[in-house]
Design an enzyme around this catalytic site. Structure first.
Site, PDB file in Angstrom:
ATOM      1  N   HIS A  13      -1.365   0.126  -9.672  1.00  0.00           N
ATOM      2  CA  HIS A  13      -1.997  -0.790  -8.709  1.00  0.00           C
ATOM      3  C   HIS A  13      -2.604  -2.010  -9.419  1.00  0.00           C
ATOM      4  O   HIS A  13      -3.825  -2.222  -9.384  1.00  0.00           O
ATOM      5  CB  HIS A  13      -3.054  -0.057  -7.871  1.00  0.00           C
ATOM      6  CG  HIS A  13      -3.325  -0.732  -6.556  1.00  0.00           C
ATOM      7  ND1 HIS A  13      -3.613  -0.073  -5.397  1.00  0.00           N
ATOM      8  CD2 HIS A  13      -3.346  -2.050  -6.220  1.00  0.00           C
ATOM      9  CE1 HIS A  13      -3.808  -0.937  -4.400  1.00  0.00           C
ATOM     10  NE2 HIS A  13      -3.655  -2.157  -4.898  1.00  0.00           N
ATOM     11  N   ARG A  69       0.868  -1.178   0.000  1.00  0.00           N
ATOM     12  CA  ARG A  69       0.000   0.000   0.000  1.00  0.00           C
ATOM     13  C   ARG A  69       0.906   1.229   0.000  1.00  0.00           C
ATOM     14  O   ARG A  69       1.919   1.267   0.712  1.00  0.00           O
ATOM     15  CB  ARG A  69      -0.897   0.027   1.240  1.00  0.00           C
ATOM     16  CG  ARG A  69      -2.057  -0.964   1.202  1.00  0.00           C
ATOM     17  CD  ARG A  69      -3.122  -0.575   0.169  1.00  0.00           C
ATOM     18  NE  ARG A  69      -4.283  -1.445   0.223  1.00  0.00           N
ATOM     19  CZ  ARG A  69      -4.436  -2.543  -0.515  1.00  0.00           C
ATOM     20  NH1 ARG A  69      -3.505  -2.924  -1.359  1.00  0.00           N
ATOM     21  NH2 ARG A  69      -5.553  -3.265  -0.404  1.00  0.00           N
ATOM     22  N   GLU A 119      -4.101   7.418  -4.759  1.00  0.00           N
ATOM     23  CA  GLU A 119      -4.297   6.857  -6.106  1.00  0.00           C
ATOM     24  C   GLU A 119      -5.622   7.350  -6.677  1.00  0.00           C
ATOM     25  O   GLU A 119      -6.570   7.524  -5.909  1.00  0.00           O
ATOM     26  CB  GLU A 119      -4.286   5.325  -6.024  1.00  0.00           C
ATOM     27  CG  GLU A 119      -2.964   4.796  -5.491  1.00  0.00           C
ATOM     28  CD  GLU A 119      -2.958   3.281  -5.264  1.00  0.00           C
ATOM     29  OE1 GLU A 119      -3.944   2.605  -5.592  1.00  0.00           O
ATOM     30  OE2 GLU A 119      -1.947   2.783  -4.748  1.00  0.00           O
TER      31      GLU A 119
HETATM   32  C1  GLV Z   1      -5.201  -5.175  -3.740  1.00  0.00           C
HETATM   33  O1  GLV Z   1      -4.532  -4.223  -3.510  1.00  0.00           O
HETATM   34  C2  GLV Z   1      -5.656  -6.092  -2.734  1.00  0.00           C
HETATM   35  O2  GLV Z   1      -5.524  -5.802  -1.533  1.00  0.00           O
HETATM   36  O3  GLV Z   1      -6.179  -7.145  -3.105  1.00  0.00           O
END
Ligand code: GLV
Length: 322
Positions: free
Chosen positions: A288, A240, A269
């Site tokens: 991401h 993250r 984001e």
């Molecule tokens: C994506 O970032 C997830 O946590 O699956």
């Protein structure tokens, strides 16, 4: 015949997941596959819902929970759930499920892609050719850093971190990890060695972050941590964004320590083309997409649907977040 529970889904999911939901539930949804639901639609949408299927782009906080008086179950199509106020759920006895395991290898693959791309300047090379800048071959053109046989440090040795460490074994690397506490089973299986965060940063040639975002991990990588890294090291974050103080990472990369970074996640984001990271040649950025393979995203969506149906019908699911 049993009444079907009412659910609200915050995005149109792949067909197999929608089919599971439609078979077992009365479904309302934000009928868009790409654009996140606006806040007011979310607050309206949950009003009658007994179940909520949401994504990482939805902030599920006390206000949303208060707007959903009948809510019994929340299912997130993700492994991470830092966007959800778990205390607000717990106060109402609402069950939360997530989608671990199915995305582990796919996310570890992306971590590895970012590591190799940053170490070997893959995107910089592509851009060089694209702008017609490829002149005659010369011995020190686009030289990068080796990964094979070097030291890999993983911060957050959960499922994804362990899958990253396994890849490191295939690359003949010495394996280090940092976690809240040492994990003897992991050490026995992978031959990985526990290090304090500072020691891991100082010893590793590649640092890959796979820890969840919690109050403890927020901002854990800043100027002081980057200063400990080798000037030849590569920093990768697939966890993250807020684990990293981004402005301090930009300054550190500009100063050349770490040598390069591969980032799939960001403080806020989405980021735009004016983001300071994009002024640097030594970064590789992806939007991401850690779990974004066709098969994995479909599996995550169907698992999120199965989890919600299971909780609402009182059946066991192993994916309840405790
Ligand atoms: C994506 O970032 C997830 O946590 O699956």
């Amino acid at each position: 015949m049993n009444r079907k529970p009412s659910i609200f889904v915050t995005r149109r999911l792949p067909d197999p997941a929608m089919a599971i939901l439609a078979e077992h539930c009365t479904v309302s949804l934000w009928d868009n596959a790409e654009i996140p639901i606006p806040r007011d639609e979310l607050l309206r949408g949950v009003a009658e819902a007994e179940g909520l299927l949401c994504l990482i782009t939805d902030r599920i906080d006390a206000e949303v929970i208060a707007a959903a008086p009948r809510l019994r179950a929340v299912s997130i199509m993700a492994v991470g759930y830092d966007n959800i106020d778990r205390e607000a759920l717990a106060a109402r006895g609402i069950t939360l499920t997530n989608t671990p395991d199915v995305l582990t290898e796919t996310t570890a693959d992306l971590a590895w892609a970012l590591l190799l791309a940053a170490a070997r300047r893959v995107v910089e090379g592509h851009k060089l050719i694209e702008r017609g800048g490829w002149g005659p071959w010369h011995p020190l053109q686009m030289v990068g850093q080796d990964i094979y046989g070097r030291v890999l440090g993983v911060v957050g040795a959960g499922r994804i971190g362990q899958a990253v460490l396994r890849r490191g074994r295939g690359f003949g690397m010495r394996l280090l990890y940092h976690n809240r506490r040492p994990n003897p089973a992991l050490e026995a299986e992978l031959g990985a060695t526990y290090r304090s965060l500072n020691d891991l940063l100082a010893e590793s040639d590649a640092v890959i972050v796979t820890a969840p975002l919690t109050a403890e991990t927020r901002g854990m990588f800043g100027a002081a941590q980057f200063a400990l890294m080798k000037p030849t090291s590569i920093f990768v974050n697939v966890a993250r964004g807020p684990l990293v103080r981004e402005d301090e990472l930009v300054a550190a990369l500009r100063a050349g320590r770490p040598w390069a970074a591969g980032l799939d996640v960001f403080e806020r984001e989405p980021i735009g083309p004016d983001h300071p990271l994009l002024t640097l040649p030594n970064v590789v950025l992806t939007p991401h997409i850690g779990s974004a393979s066709v098969a994995t995203r479909v599996r995550m969506a169907t698992l999120a649907a199965e989890n919600l149906v299971a909780v609402l019908s009182g059946k066991p699911t192993p994916h309840v977040v405790r």
